[in-house]
Write an enzyme that holds these catalytic residues in place. Sequence first.
Site, PDB file in Angstrom:
ATOM      1  N   ARG A  37       0.856  -1.194   0.000  1.00  0.00           N
ATOM      2  CA  ARG A  37       0.000   0.000   0.000  1.00  0.00           C
ATOM      3  C   ARG A  37       0.890   1.242   0.000  1.00  0.00           C
ATOM      4  O   ARG A  37       1.648   1.469   0.924  1.00  0.00           O
ATOM      5  CB  ARG A  37      -0.924   0.015   1.234  1.00  0.00           C
ATOM      6  CG  ARG A  37      -1.966  -1.102   1.237  1.00  0.00           C
ATOM      7  CD  ARG A  37      -2.993  -0.886   0.130  1.00  0.00           C
ATOM      8  NE  ARG A  37      -3.982  -1.937   0.073  1.00  0.00           N
ATOM      9  CZ  ARG A  37      -3.975  -2.934  -0.813  1.00  0.00           C
ATOM     10  NH1 ARG A  37      -2.995  -3.019  -1.707  1.00  0.00           N
ATOM     11  NH2 ARG A  37      -4.935  -3.834  -0.815  1.00  0.00           N
ATOM     12  N   ARG A  64      -2.676  27.965  -5.279  1.00  0.00           N
ATOM     13  CA  ARG A  64      -2.249  26.608  -4.935  1.00  0.00           C
ATOM     14  C   ARG A  64      -1.700  25.942  -6.188  1.00  0.00           C
ATOM     15  O   ARG A  64      -2.441  25.665  -7.136  1.00  0.00           O
ATOM     16  CB  ARG A  64      -3.417  25.804  -4.357  1.00  0.00           C
ATOM     17  CG  ARG A  64      -3.878  26.301  -3.006  1.00  0.00           C
ATOM     18  CD  ARG A  64      -2.791  26.166  -1.975  1.00  0.00           C
ATOM     19  NE  ARG A  64      -3.245  26.508  -0.632  1.00  0.00           N
ATOM     20  CZ  ARG A  64      -2.488  26.429   0.448  1.00  0.00           C
ATOM     21  NH1 ARG A  64      -1.219  26.058   0.345  1.00  0.00           N
ATOM     22  NH2 ARG A  64      -2.967  26.738   1.632  1.00  0.00           N
ATOM     23  N   ALA A  76      -5.051  28.708   7.596  1.00  0.00           N
ATOM     24  CA  ALA A  76      -4.682  27.323   7.892  1.00  0.00           C
ATOM     25  C   ALA A  76      -3.176  27.168   7.816  1.00  0.00           C
ATOM     26  O   ALA A  76      -2.481  28.008   7.238  1.00  0.00           O
ATOM     27  CB  ALA A  76      -5.357  26.370   6.898  1.00  0.00           C
ATOM     28  N   LEU A  78       0.382  24.156   8.623  1.00  0.00           N
ATOM     29  CA  LEU A  78       0.924  22.847   8.978  1.00  0.00           C
ATOM     30  C   LEU A  78       1.224  22.739  10.466  1.00  0.00           C
ATOM     31  O   LEU A  78       1.582  23.716  11.118  1.00  0.00           O
ATOM     32  CB  LEU A  78       2.223  22.605   8.203  1.00  0.00           C
ATOM     33  CG  LEU A  78       2.106  22.602   6.681  1.00  0.00           C
ATOM     34  CD1 LEU A  78       3.494  22.554   6.066  1.00  0.00           C
ATOM     35  CD2 LEU A  78       1.256  21.428   6.219  1.00  0.00           C
ATOM     36  N   GLU A  93      -1.533  30.554  13.134  1.00  0.00           N
ATOM     37  CA  GLU A  93      -1.924  30.733  11.736  1.00  0.00           C
ATOM     38  C   GLU A  93      -2.942  31.857  11.575  1.00  0.00           C
ATOM     39  O   GLU A  93      -2.894  32.618  10.611  1.00  0.00           O
ATOM     40  CB  GLU A  93      -2.478  29.420  11.169  1.00  0.00           C
ATOM     41  CG  GLU A  93      -1.441  28.323  11.030  1.00  0.00           C
ATOM     42  CD  GLU A  93      -0.323  28.652  10.045  1.00  0.00           C
ATOM     43  OE1 GLU A  93      -0.522  29.516   9.144  1.00  0.00           O
ATOM     44  OE2 GLU A  93       0.757  28.059  10.160  1.00  0.00           O
ATOM     45  N   GLU A  97      -1.830  34.799   9.100  1.00  0.00           N
ATOM     46  CA  GLU A  97      -2.480  34.895   7.789  1.00  0.00           C
ATOM     47  C   GLU A  97      -3.521  35.994   7.691  1.00  0.00           C
ATOM     48  O   GLU A  97      -3.720  36.556   6.613  1.00  0.00           O
ATOM     49  CB  GLU A  97      -3.102  33.546   7.406  1.00  0.00           C
ATOM     50  CG  GLU A  97      -2.052  32.483   7.149  1.00  0.00           C
ATOM     51  CD  GLU A  97      -2.568  31.307   6.344  1.00  0.00           C
ATOM     52  OE1 GLU A  97      -3.784  31.220   6.089  1.00  0.00           O
ATOM     53  OE2 GLU A  97      -1.727  30.459   5.974  1.00  0.00           O
ATOM     54  N   PRO A 115      -8.127   9.726   2.762  1.00  0.00           N
ATOM     55  CA  PRO A 115      -7.626   8.497   3.370  1.00  0.00           C
ATOM     56  C   PRO A 115      -7.299   7.377   2.388  1.00  0.00           C
ATOM     57  O   PRO A 115      -6.674   6.397   2.768  1.00  0.00           O
ATOM     58  CB  PRO A 115      -8.744   8.087   4.327  1.00  0.00           C
ATOM     59  CG  PRO A 115      -9.974   8.728   3.778  1.00  0.00           C
ATOM     60  CD  PRO A 115      -9.517  10.006   3.170  1.00  0.00           C
ATOM     61  N   GLY A 116      -7.676   7.532   1.122  1.00  0.00           N
ATOM     62  CA  GLY A 116      -7.311   6.535   0.132  1.00  0.00           C
ATOM     63  C   GLY A 116      -5.838   6.563  -0.228  1.00  0.00           C
ATOM     64  O   GLY A 116      -5.299   5.571  -0.715  1.00  0.00           O
ATOM     65  N   GLU A 120      -3.037  12.423   6.000  1.00  0.00           N
ATOM     66  CA  GLU A 120      -3.206  13.812   6.425  1.00  0.00           C
ATOM     67  C   GLU A 120      -4.489  13.971   7.234  1.00  0.00           C
ATOM     68  O   GLU A 120      -5.563  13.542   6.825  1.00  0.00           O
ATOM     69  CB  GLU A 120      -3.262  14.758   5.231  1.00  0.00           C
ATOM     70  CG  GLU A 120      -3.411  16.215   5.668  1.00  0.00           C
ATOM     71  CD  GLU A 120      -3.610  17.170   4.511  1.00  0.00           C
ATOM     72  OE1 GLU A 120      -3.246  18.344   4.655  1.00  0.00           O
ATOM     73  OE2 GLU A 120      -4.147  16.749   3.474  1.00  0.00           O
ATOM     74  N   GLU A 145       1.935  33.536   0.137  1.00  0.00           N
ATOM     75  CA  GLU A 145       1.202  34.328   1.129  1.00  0.00           C
ATOM     76  C   GLU A 145       1.280  35.830   0.839  1.00  0.00           C
ATOM     77  O   GLU A 145       0.373  36.579   1.200  1.00  0.00           O
ATOM     78  CB  GLU A 145       1.719  34.027   2.537  1.00  0.00           C
ATOM     79  CG  GLU A 145       1.319  32.663   3.050  1.00  0.00           C
ATOM     80  CD  GLU A 145       1.748  32.438   4.488  1.00  0.00           C
ATOM     81  OE1 GLU A 145       2.493  33.282   5.043  1.00  0.00           O
ATOM     82  OE2 GLU A 145       1.331  31.419   5.061  1.00  0.00           O
TER      83      GLU A 145
END
Length: 199
Positions: A37, A64, A76, A78, A93, A97, A115-116, A120, A145
């Site tokens: 996997r 993005r 948002a 990390l 954040e 931001e 989730p596939g 994250e 940013e």
Amino acid sequence: MTAHRYEVTARHERFSGAVFSVVTDEVTMPGGRTAARDYVRHVGAVGVVPLHDDGSVTMVRQYRHAVGRYLWELPAGLVDQAGEDLADTARRELAEEVDLVAGRLDVLVDMDTSPGFSNERIRVFLARELTEVPVERRHERRDEEADMAVRRFALDEAVGMVLAGEITNAACVAGLLAAARARDAGWAALRPADAPLPG
């Protein structure tokens, strides 16, 4: 029914970067065989729905590169500072931001984003009792940013943008819909900022 225990018998790292790595795990399957996997191991992230007293929310429009376009998003970031609490990451954040400080922070929703193929996880907070960061203490925005637009929308207008396909960032979609539902339920379903992560 008893759930099968999927055990990792071997792990091979294919790529390692600052934000994520790509690995192949050998995993035991029901019936005894083993299967490979591939997935992305991610540091995790937080998002914040900044809800003002007038019922508006602050969002950012950011480029993005992976999708090649600008997206409306929540503030948002990390979870990439060792030992930092998720709520503290959200506060950082929010200040960096959109130049806001939250007097109150609650958990809106937790998400396994894809989730596939990735582990994250994003926790989205609701920030209320907002005040502005003093001008002299504001964060200097760089790279994407520096090009980021900051704008307030009525929460119901933002929900309409979700349903119209104008907002597609997953954390933003979930956060806005959860905020509207929580508002309509009188905030009864909110969890405290330090609520444990599921699983």
